[in-house]
Design a protein around this motif. Structure first.
Motif, PDB file in Angstrom:
ATOM      1  N   GLY A   1       0.805  -1.213   0.000  1.00 21.69           N
ATOM      2  CA  GLY A   1       0.000   0.000   0.000  1.00 21.69           C
ATOM      3  C   GLY A   1       0.836   1.260   0.000  1.00 21.69           C
ATOM      4  N   SER A   2       0.126   2.387   0.102  1.00 24.90           N
ATOM      5  CA  SER A   2       0.777   3.692   0.052  1.00 24.90           C
ATOM      6  C   SER A   2       0.330   4.548   1.221  1.00 24.90           C
ATOM      7  N   LEU A   3       1.157   5.525   1.528  1.00 27.42           N
ATOM      8  CA  LEU A   3       0.863   6.447   2.617  1.00 27.42           C
ATOM      9  C   LEU A   3       1.652   7.727   2.339  1.00 27.42           C
ATOM     10  N   ARG A   4       1.088   8.861   2.689  1.00 27.95           N
ATOM     11  CA  ARG A   4       1.827  10.119   2.565  1.00 27.95           C
ATOM     12  C   ARG A   4       1.969  10.777   3.926  1.00 27.95           C
ATOM     13  N   LEU A   5       3.204  11.043   4.285  1.00 25.41           N
ATOM     14  CA  LEU A   5       3.500  11.766   5.514  1.00 25.41           C
ATOM     15  C   LEU A   5       3.678  13.252   5.184  1.00 25.41           C
ATOM     16  N   SER A   6       3.225  14.077   6.116  1.00 27.51           N
ATOM     17  CA  SER A   6       3.376  15.521   5.959  1.00 27.51           C
ATOM     18  C   SER A   6       4.099  16.093   7.159  1.00 27.51           C
TER      19      SER A   6
ATOM     20  N   ASP B   1      19.130   4.022  -0.126  1.00 26.47           N
ATOM     21  CA  ASP B   1      18.981   2.967  -1.134  1.00 26.47           C
ATOM     22  C   ASP B   1      17.763   2.092  -0.853  1.00 26.47           C
ATOM     23  N   SER B   2      17.458   1.899   0.431  1.00 21.81           N
ATOM     24  CA  SER B   2      16.373   1.004   0.818  1.00 21.81           C
ATOM     25  C   SER B   2      14.999   1.522   0.397  1.00 21.81           C
ATOM     26  N   VAL B   3      14.897   2.817   0.090  1.00 25.26           N
ATOM     27  CA  VAL B   3      13.596   3.381  -0.272  1.00 25.26           C
ATOM     28  C   VAL B   3      13.564   3.969  -1.672  1.00 25.26           C
ATOM     29  N   LYS B   4      14.691   4.000  -2.329  1.00 23.30           N
ATOM     30  CA  LYS B   4      14.723   4.554  -3.691  1.00 23.30           C
ATOM     31  C   LYS B   4      13.768   3.796  -4.601  1.00 23.30           C
ATOM     32  N   GLY B   5      13.038   4.566  -5.393  1.00 24.83           N
ATOM     33  CA  GLY B   5      12.058   3.962  -6.296  1.00 24.83           C
ATOM     34  C   GLY B   5      10.718   3.713  -5.637  1.00 24.83           C
ATOM     35  N   ARG B   6      10.646   3.821  -4.307  1.00 20.43           N
ATOM     36  CA  ARG B   6       9.385   3.601  -3.594  1.00 20.43           C
ATOM     37  C   ARG B   6       8.920   4.855  -2.857  1.00 20.43           C
ATOM     38  N   PHE B   7       9.842   5.599  -2.302  1.00 19.60           N
ATOM     39  CA  PHE B   7       9.517   6.793  -1.527  1.00 19.60           C
ATOM     40  C   PHE B   7       9.956   8.038  -2.296  1.00 19.60           C
ATOM     41  N   THR B   8       9.163   9.083  -2.199  1.00 20.67           N
ATOM     42  CA  THR B   8       9.498  10.349  -2.829  1.00 20.67           C
ATOM     43  C   THR B   8       9.329  11.476  -1.823  1.00 20.67           C
ATOM     44  N   ILE B   9      10.383  12.252  -1.640  1.00 16.84           N
ATOM     45  CA  ILE B   9      10.310  13.411  -0.756  1.00 16.84           C
ATOM     46  C   ILE B   9      10.098  14.653  -1.617  1.00 16.84           C
TER      47      ILE B   9
ATOM     48  N   LYS C   1       3.769  26.683   1.366  1.00 15.38           N
ATOM     49  CA  LYS C   1       2.953  26.149   2.464  1.00 15.38           C
ATOM     50  C   LYS C   1       3.788  25.719   3.661  1.00 15.38           C
ATOM     51  N   ASN C   2       5.099  25.839   3.536  1.00 17.46           N
ATOM     52  CA  ASN C   2       6.003  25.420   4.618  1.00 17.46           C
ATOM     53  C   ASN C   2       5.794  23.957   4.973  1.00 17.46           C
ATOM     54  N   MET C   3       5.758  23.132   3.953  1.00 16.43           N
ATOM     55  CA  MET C   3       5.506  21.718   4.150  1.00 16.43           C
ATOM     56  C   MET C   3       6.594  20.868   3.495  1.00 16.43           C
ATOM     57  N   VAL C   4       6.872  19.744   4.122  1.00 19.24           N
ATOM     58  CA  VAL C   4       7.715  18.704   3.543  1.00 19.24           C
ATOM     59  C   VAL C   4       6.885  17.419   3.543  1.00 19.24           C
ATOM     60  N   TYR C   5       6.932  16.698   2.435  1.00 18.84           N
ATOM     61  CA  TYR C   5       6.123  15.495   2.304  1.00 18.84           C
ATOM     62  C   TYR C   5       7.000  14.272   2.046  1.00 18.84           C
ATOM     63  N   LEU C   6       6.483  13.127   2.432  1.00 13.24           N
ATOM     64  CA  LEU C   6       7.119  11.863   2.082  1.00 13.24           C
ATOM     65  C   LEU C   6       6.023  10.954   1.539  1.00 13.24           C
ATOM     66  N   GLN C   7       6.024  10.759   0.237  1.00 16.77           N
ATOM     67  CA  GLN C   7       5.083   9.844  -0.401  1.00 16.77           C
ATOM     68  C   GLN C   7       5.703   8.457  -0.404  1.00 16.77           C
ATOM     69  N   MET C   8       5.035   7.521   0.253  1.00 20.13           N
ATOM     70  CA  MET C   8       5.558   6.167   0.386  1.00 20.13           C
ATOM     71  C   MET C   8       4.660   5.205  -0.380  1.00 20.13           C
TER      72      MET C   8
END
Length: 123
Positions: free
Chosen positions: A16-21, A62-70, A76-83
């Motif tokens: 699955g997927s999840l987005r952290l903010s 390396d463990s998240v390359k291709g799966r996670f995007t920052i 908006k003063n936001m940083v996201y992590l799309q997993m």
């Protein structure tokens, strides 16, 4: 004083997927980097991904390359992590961090930390 507040954690099934903010308040032009770290039970904290506020260049473990995007949204003063394609081994507390070091190379280069948000991936 830079303050970081994470949101978006939760429970998800493998694949699955999840987005952290991360809301970044008090950031100045000398706050160069926003990043995500994680700490799994019984393990040391590890770097996940980082983004430069000016320009948006990124790096990732390396463990998240291709799966996670920052990414970041300076307006908006936001940083996201799309997993995506989450694995059970991605289960951890995820921390947002910010650095006043232009080229941070170690955890101690990150001056500011959020409280963390739990991500649990089940099989």
């Amino acid at each position: 004083q830079v303050q970081l507040i994470e949101s978006g954690g939760g429970d998800v099934q493998a694949g699955g997927s999840l987005r952290l903010s991360c809301r970044v308040s008090g950031r100045t032009v000398r706050t160069y980097i926003g990043a995500w770290f994680r700490q799994a039970p019984g393990k040391e904290r590890e770097f996940v991904a980082a983004v430069r506020f000016s320009g948006g260049s990124t790096s990732a473990a390396d463990s998240v390359k291709g799966r996670f995007t920052i990414s970041r949204d300076n307006a908006k003063n936001m940083v996201y992590l799309q997993m995506s394609s989450l694995k059970v081994e991605d289960t951890a507390i995820y921390y947002c961090a910010a650095s006043g070091t232009y080229y941070p190379s170690k955890d101690s280069d990150y001056n500011y930390w959020g409280q963390g948000t739990q991500v649990t991936v089940s099989s």
